[in-house]
Enzyme design. Structure first.
Site, PDB file in Angstrom:
ATOM      1  N   HIS A  60       0.858  -1.189   0.000  1.00 43.67           N
ATOM      2  CA  HIS A  60       0.000   0.000   0.000  1.00 43.67           C
ATOM      3  C   HIS A  60       0.891   1.234   0.000  1.00 43.67           C
ATOM      4  CE1 HIS A  60       0.941  -0.424   4.239  1.00 43.67           C
ATOM      5  NE2 HIS A  60       0.247   0.643   4.595  1.00 43.67           N
ATOM      6  N   HIS A  62       1.155   3.970   2.193  1.00 42.56           N
ATOM      7  CA  HIS A  62       1.595   4.743   3.360  1.00 42.56           C
ATOM      8  C   HIS A  62       3.108   4.979   3.276  1.00 42.56           C
ATOM      9  CE1 HIS A  62      -2.080   3.920   6.147  1.00 42.56           C
ATOM     10  NE2 HIS A  62      -2.124   5.146   5.649  1.00 42.56           N
ATOM     11  N   ASP A  64       5.573   4.876   5.276  1.00 47.80           N
ATOM     12  CA  ASP A  64       6.532   3.923   5.851  1.00 47.80           C
ATOM     13  C   ASP A  64       6.702   2.663   4.990  1.00 47.80           C
ATOM     14  OD1 ASP A  64       3.806   3.667   6.907  1.00 47.80           O
ATOM     15  OD2 ASP A  64       4.543   2.015   8.144  1.00 47.80           O
ATOM     16  N   HIS A  65       6.013   2.632   3.835  1.00 50.92           N
ATOM     17  CA  HIS A  65       6.168   1.510   2.896  1.00 50.92           C
ATOM     18  C   HIS A  65       6.709   1.954   1.536  1.00 50.92           C
ATOM     19  CE1 HIS A  65       3.904  -1.297   5.555  1.00 50.92           C
ATOM     20  NE2 HIS A  65       3.573  -0.123   6.055  1.00 50.92           N
ATOM     21  N   HIS A 136      -7.298  -2.082   6.564  1.00 53.64           N
ATOM     22  CA  HIS A 136      -6.351  -1.044   6.958  1.00 53.64           C
ATOM     23  C   HIS A 136      -6.959   0.306   6.588  1.00 53.64           C
ATOM     24  CE1 HIS A 136      -2.531   0.389   8.270  1.00 53.64           C
ATOM     25  NE2 HIS A 136      -2.103   0.782   7.089  1.00 53.64           N
TER      26      HIS A 136
HETATM   27 ZN   LIG Z   1       2.885   0.708   7.885  1.00 49.47          ZN
HETATM   28 ZN   LIG Z   2      -0.157   1.459   6.573  1.00 51.98          ZN
END
Ligand SMILES: [Zn+2]
Ligand SMILES: [Zn+2]
Length: 243
Positions: A60, A62, A64-65, A136
């Site tokens: 996904h 976000h 942090d990815h 999520h």
């Molecule tokens: Zn995350």
């Molecule tokens: Zn996430």
């Protein structure tokens, strides 16, 4: 298949865990799953290096990815590598377009291919992959690779996702917080244990760990064990597992 955890942390730094990234290797094929902050550095530390990683699969969008996506693209350009393929859920094309609008000097530096996938079977970097929609705060896909390794992405724990992982040799699952944190969109050990009861997985690795989990590992494992009696361990950055 070799699984190397590059980043087992989350959006809040722990000082030890970088953001999400997992490297899959088999017979010279390499696939990077997620590319959060620090993953490029860990790739280098792992010995795999960024030159041989030309495909990234995103769970996904976000930060942090995806934070190290352009750093990876730039490093590959500077190293003379000419390709990068980014595969991910709906919106991945727009994400890359927007990122390259902001950093427009990186446009056309490498041959960038972007492909969008969903909750279905597809192939990427020579791996047979099946996607599954998680729960999520953004549209997110869990992935099952060559029928052996399942990665939850970010998700609450629920029966459907546990069933999706059933029969895997290894499941790496989001376990962001201990039980006393009131949380949505991520599991706690108690909810994860309940979801996993009734499925058979060779080993579960807990990942996507917030600093709240520091020093709480034993009680988190105990909590999961109240409902699930399988092999459960904490992932660590640079931990490598051969299937
Ligand atoms: Zn995350
Ligand atoms: Zn996430």
């Amino acid at each position: 298949m070799r699984i190397t955890f590059l980043g087992t942390g989350s959006a809040m730094p722990t000082g030890e865990r970088f953001q999400t990234g997992v490297l899959l290797s088999e017979d010279g094929r390499r696939l990077l799953v997620d590319c959060g902050s620090g993953v490029l550095h860990r790739l280098q530390q792992s010995g795999a290096g960024y030159e041989d990683v030309s495909t990234v699969l995103l769970t996904h969008h976000h930060l942090d990815h995806v934070a190290d996506l352009l750093p990876l693209l730039k490093a590959r350009w500077l190293a003379g590598e000419e390709h990068l393929e980014v595969v991910g859920p709906e919106g991945t094309k727009a994400l890359l377009d927007d990122l390259l609008d902001v950093h427009d000097y990186l446009q056309d530096r490498v041959d960038l291919q972007v492909r969008e996938v969903g909750a279905h079977e597809f192939e990427v970097a020579g791996f047979d992959v099946e996607g599954y929609e998680t729960r999520h705060s953004l549209p997110t896909l869990a992935y099952r690779f060559d029928d052996r390794f399942t990665f939850s992405g970010d998700s609450e724990a629920f029966e459907g996702l546990a069933n999706f992982a059933d029969g895997s040799a290894v499941l790496a699952h989001d376990c962001s917080f201990p039980d006393d944190v009131d949380v949505a969109n991520h599991p706690t050990p108690a909810t994860l244990g309940e979801a996993l009861s009734g499925v058979e997985v060779g080993r579960v690795y807990l990942t996507h760990l917030y600093p709240h989990t520091d020093g709480r590992q034993e009680e988190m494992l105990d909590s999961i064990a109240e409902s699930y009696d399988g092999d459960v361990r904490f992932a660590e950055d640079l931990l490598s597992v051969e299937l």
